[in-house]
Design an enzyme around this catalytic site. Structure first.
Site, PDB file in Angstrom:
ATOM      1  CD  GLU A 511      -3.319   0.680   1.808  1.00 46.20           C
ATOM      2  OE1 GLU A 511      -3.332  -0.262   2.595  1.00 46.20           O
ATOM      3  OE2 GLU A 511      -4.321   1.398   1.587  1.00 46.20           O
ATOM      4  CD  GLU A 770      -3.922  -0.474   9.218  1.00 43.20           C
ATOM      5  OE1 GLU A 770      -3.199  -1.462   9.032  1.00 43.20           O
ATOM      6  OE2 GLU A 770      -4.598   0.037   8.319  1.00 43.20           O
TER       7      GLU A 770
HETATM    8  C1  BGC Z   1      -5.013   2.952   5.145  1.00 46.82           C
HETATM    9  C2  BGC Z   1      -5.522   3.981   6.113  1.00 46.82           C
HETATM   10  C3  BGC Z   1      -6.433   4.850   5.301  1.00 46.82           C
HETATM   11  C4  BGC Z   1      -7.571   3.990   4.907  1.00 46.82           C
HETATM   12  C5  BGC Z   1      -8.779   4.608   4.353  1.00 46.82           C
HETATM   13  C6  BGC Z   1      -6.150   2.116   4.696  1.00 46.82           C
HETATM   14  O1  BGC Z   1      -5.817   1.071   3.936  1.00 46.82           O
HETATM   15  O2  BGC Z   1      -3.973   2.212   5.641  1.00 46.82           O
HETATM   16  O3  BGC Z   1      -4.624   4.507   6.936  1.00 46.82           O
HETATM   17  O4  BGC Z   1      -6.765   6.049   5.858  1.00 46.82           O
HETATM   18  O5  BGC Z   1      -7.156   2.902   4.138  1.00 46.82           O
HETATM   19  O6  BGC Z   1      -9.790   4.071   5.041  1.00 46.82           O
END
Ligand code: BGC
Length: 917
Positions: A511, A770
């Site tokens: 990501e 997270e």
């Molecule tokens: C990210 C988050 C982001 C989100 C949106 C995720 O995959 O890691 O930090 O804000 O997607 O909902």
């Protein structure tokens, strides 16, 4: 006549006796141009200049300044500002002052210095010299061509070619290619006086001159929406060139342009790697010579068999052509390069902060898990790679696999990496000792599994190399509480790991994208920790570039196709405002004003009855406590319109200001009427719902106490626990503290059971995680898909450490007026923070001993401060050895029943008083 005679004789006497014109001890330092020290390629026509003033003693300020800008150091030394002499300007401003001299052309060298006058109108000495150079301002300044080498790509191409992403279906499977090596040898007939290279690429590059790597930056020229904008880097290379033969050599790699990006796979922006390099050399003879990328270069593939940001790097040392970066290398069997003339994206000078290696980490442990398979524990989760020293037989493969965590059986836990292979492979050449590290990939990790070595891996044979955008550290914090200190440290590491060219969400899985929501809510914390001004100046352009015609903004910047969302798109408004607030930067507001307006217009078009119906990712990663989308969206609608009203006013756009102000009030009214019950419950009844309503001022003052009560009740009913996701957590501690519940804020901060920062730390966290439930000894890993162990969003509480525990805040924009208002609690007996603001060094350090509060502060010259002491007895406060009433530098008044306000100018102060309970 008599008077002149008198003056001349006075001067004579002065010279004889050695007396001098009085010089103020106020002086200017830390000269910057567009936030950068001595930048090499500025493109702003009227670059902004800043400095700090320093002085010993108290109440020192600048009453005037003079800037000289000269085209040579010789002229500057004679105090001749041939480009600009501002003259004496009566002003106390030291930040972002526009150059107003003669028009500057491409490549212009501008040497500058500043003189300041103090509060008594006594002049300082001149500052040290600083410099900036202008970049290549016009398209026709570029003679270099875009060149590349596509042979391997051509063979592998089974589907469409550029223009990229135009509906051509891309295959998802990972298909690595070797990195093109490009080289050219050239002769210089005379000694070199100076030289610069302007260089960029589609993909990322590494450049060598005569075998020496140019610069210390990695992943250049950085990440942008390459369809719109490509940055070039500029390096001074005069000392790398010499009379006679010289060789320029460049490796290209996929980077974000052609490598795996976000979770979109490879070739998202394009696939043909290209280089554009222009070396401009001044010879001692006065001649100017250009060496450019063009059809005369030669190309081949070398040892780097693949290099992908997420997958890793494979280097076959046997295939590395010996000496290919040096003169005399026989490139007879290398191929011709191809060139492209269809690249139309705007070329601009890189305005940000490049990624660099900042430290090396020595492992804390190395252990063998299976025969010949070693696991290295670096003791710290971070972004970077491994550097390994080996002694292996030719052809042996050493495989390095990276992970953030271990499984119970000590194998690597890698399921959370999803599609990121995060594996580097080194194939030995057979030389006695080979030291290798990758160059064009990075990983988020704490552990490395190493296999394929014939000898045991030892602590001495491996290092973790830390990489990130090398922002200057501006803040520090420590306290008597070790848990708070560890949370602070973890926040810092997550910022380091994720301020990686752009503010990313995470450094490990497939990501690593510039998520707008996370970026806006962490920004204030980030701005205390590091100087984020140039980093955000760059990224906000990425945000504007991620906007579509109708005003929608992709929730990820640089642009990767992701839906727009409330709280995420609002970063386009919140972040420029935050830059203004921290650095007194109004230009950033002007620059992005149209983007902001368009986003507001779009949000408005998606609102009914002044309630926003925008989609949102919601309060991401909450604890089973979903806040309704319309609560989140309308709260951000209110927040953004309120900031827009303020920013429109700043730009003198009065009609806009009135319009946004009215809209903002209407949203507030509608929120209260429609989303808050008569009993003061915000729809959804979540902690985040109450926090948004209170922090973004969505209910009338009369209702606030009831909402606060509901918020507190909810926290208490959960065994004194938070249930907030990233949007709510950001507001949690400040809102509680500002609404009479400082104690509860400290309780939440100091908790160690689930869900809390302390719980993460008890389970081994060295960074911010997270999810609240990411891992625990009892439950293991709760989720493999969305479970990053290095996500800064929950770390947005860091700002509270500086602003509330230590109490350092800016009162208005850019720390011209400072607030020092520490709010002790949680049984902490000592806390201290320092912050290098845009106007200089601020410090606040307090200690409680036996009911006495000792507060030491430093306030930079040319600023004033309001300092708050926790006592109801102003007259009993002591400053240094004296009662405060005897100290002329302090103005004292009772602030509230328990607090005294002390107003001061610059200087160091040491206050002491009995705390009013
Ligand atoms: C990210 C988050 C982001 C989100 C949106 C995720 O995959 O890691 O930090 O804000 O997607 O909902």
């Amino acid at each position: 006549m008599g008077r002149i005679v008198h003056l001349v004789s006075l001067l004579f006497v002065c010279l004889m006796l050695g007396c001098e014109t009085p010089v103020s001890d106020l002086h200017s330092t830390n000269l910057r141009c567009e936030y950068l020290h001595n930048p090499l390629a500025i493109e702003q026509k009227t670059p902004r200049l800043s400095w700090e003033v320093k002085a010993n003693g108290r109440r020192k300020s600048q009453s005037a300044y003079q800037i000289l800008v000269a085209s040579s150091t010789e002229l500057l030394a004679q105090n001749i500002g041939d480009l600009w002499n501002s003259g004496k300007v009566i002003s106390d401003e030291t930040v972002n002052i526009n150059y107003r001299g003669t028009k500057l052309n491409s490549r212009a060298s501008c040497y500058w210095k500043v003189k300041v006058w103090d509060q008594n109108d006594v002049a300082s000495a001149w500052s040290d010299n600083a410099k900036w150079s202008m970049g290549l301002l016009h398209e026709n300044d570029w003679t270099a061509q875009w060149i590349g080498y596509d042979e391997a790509l051509r063979d592998s191409l089974k589907y469409g070619t550029q223009p990229w992403a135009n509906g051509v279906e891309r295959k998802k499977e990972y298909r690595p290619l070797p990195c093109p090596y490009l080289r050219k040898e050239f002769d210089l007939e005379k000694e070199v006086s100076s030289a610069k290279v302007y260089i960029t690429s589609l993909g990322i590059y590494e450049m060598y001159l005569n075998g020496v790597r140019v610069g210390e930056d990695y992943f250049t020229p950085g990440w942008t929406d390459y369809n719109k904008r490509i940055y070039y880097n500029t390096y001074d290379i005069g000392n790398l060139l010499k009379q006679g033969a010289n060789t320029i050599a460049v490796i290209l790699a996929d980077g974000w342009y052609a490598g795996s990006v976000s979770n979109k796979g490879q070739h998202y922006y394009g696939e043909n790697l290209r280089l554009k390099a222009q070396i401009e050399i001044q010879l001692e003879s006065g001649d100017t010579i250009e060496v450019i990328s063009d059809g005369s270069w030669r190309a081949a593939y070398g040892g780097i068999r693949e290099a992908d940001m997420q997958m890793g790097e494979v280097f076959d040392a046997r295939l590395e052509p010996d000496g290919w970066q040096l003169n005399g290398f026989d490139d007879g069997n290398w191929s011709e390069v191809v060139s492209s003339d269809t690249i139309t994206a705007q070329l601009q000078s890189y305005p940000g902060v490049p990624v660099q290696q900042t430290s090396e980490i020595k492992p804390i442990e190395v252990f063998e898990t299976r025969s010949g398979v070693y696991v290295v524990d670096l003791g710290q989760n971070f972004a970077g790679w491994a550097k390994i020293r080996i002694n292996e037989t030719r052809g042996d493969s050493i495989v390095l696999r990276y992970a953030e965590k271990l499984n119970p059986d000590s194998s690597l836990y890698r399921r959370n990496l999803r599609g990121a292979r995060a594996t580097d492979i080194f194939i030995a050449n057979g030389r006695e000792e080979e030291v290798w590290e990758p160059r064009f990939t990075y990983h988020g990790f704490q552990y490395i599994e190493i296999s394929g070595c014939s000898q045991p891996v030892t602590i001495e044979s491996i290092r973790g190399v830390v990489l990130h955008s090398n922002l200057e550290q501006t803040g520090s914090f420590s306290s008597s509480n070790l848990l708070i200190n560890k949370i602070y440290e973890n926040i810092f590491w997550s910022q380091r790991s994720n301020y990686f060219e752009v503010p990313t969400d995470c450094p490990q899985r497939d990501e690593r994208a510039g998520w707008l929501g996370d970026a806006q809510l962490f920004m204030r914390t980030a701005s205390y920790n590091m100087d984020i001004a140039p980093f955000y100046t760059k990224w906000l352009v990425d945000v504007s570039d991620a906007q579509f015609e109708g005003g929608t903004i992709s929730s990820v910047a640089p642009y990767v196709r992701v839906a727009y969302a409330a709280g995420w798109g609002d970063a386009a408004i919140i972040c420029p405002w935050q830059l203004y607030h921290t650095y007194a930067d109004t230009q950033v507001i002007a620059r992005h004003y149209e983007t902001m307006k368009l986003w507001m217009k779009f949000t408005e078009s998606k609102s009914e009855n002044d309630l926003s119906t925008l989609m949102s990712f919601g309060d991401w990663q909450n604890v089973k406590s979903e806040t309704p989308t319309k609560v989140v969206a309308t709260a951000y609608y209110r927040r953004s319109t309120a900031l827009m009203a303020e920013m429109a006013q700043l730009l003198g756009r009065n009609d806009d200001a009135i319009e946004y102000k009215n809209l903002s009030e209407n949203i507030k009214r509608s929120f209260t009427e429609n989303l808050v019950s008569d009993s003061g419950h915000v729809e959804g009844r979540t902690q985040t719902g109450y926090l948004l309503a209170l922090a973004f001022d969505l209910v009338p003052d009369s209702m606030r106490p009831t909402l606060v009560e509901h918020l507190v009740d909810d926290i208490i009913s959960r065994d004194t626990s938070l249930s907030t996701g990233i949007l709510g957590t950001h507001l949690l501690l400040p809102t509680l503290a500002e609404n009479g519940h400082l104690d509860l804020a400290y309780k939440l901060l100091l908790k160690t059971d689930f869900p809390s920062w302390g719980h993460h730390i008890e389970n081994g966290a060295t960074t911010i995680w997270e999810r609240w439930d990411g891992y625990s000894a009892e439950k293991g890993f709760v989720d493999d898909d969305i479970n990053s162990f290095n996500h800064y969003a929950y770390g947005s509480i860091g700002e509270w450490f500086y602003s509330t525990i230590a109490g350092i805040q800016s009162d208005g924009p850019g720390y011209k007026q400072i607030i020092i208002h520490p709010k002790p609690g949680g049984g902490i007996t000592h806390a201290e923070a320092t912050y290098k603001s845009i106007r200089g060094y601020i410090a606040s350090s307090w200690t409680i001993t036996g009911g006495e509060f000792q507060l030491n502060v430093s306030i930079p010259a040319n600023t004033t401060a309001k300092i708050y002491m926790p006592t109801s007895e102003p007259n009993d406060i002591r400053e240094g050895e004296q009662l405060i009433s005897q100290v002329k530098d302090c103005r004292v008044s009772l602030w509230d029943s328990k607090t005294t306000l002390i107003e001061v100018g610059s200087g160091d102060y040491s206050f002491q008083a009995k705390i009013t309970e």
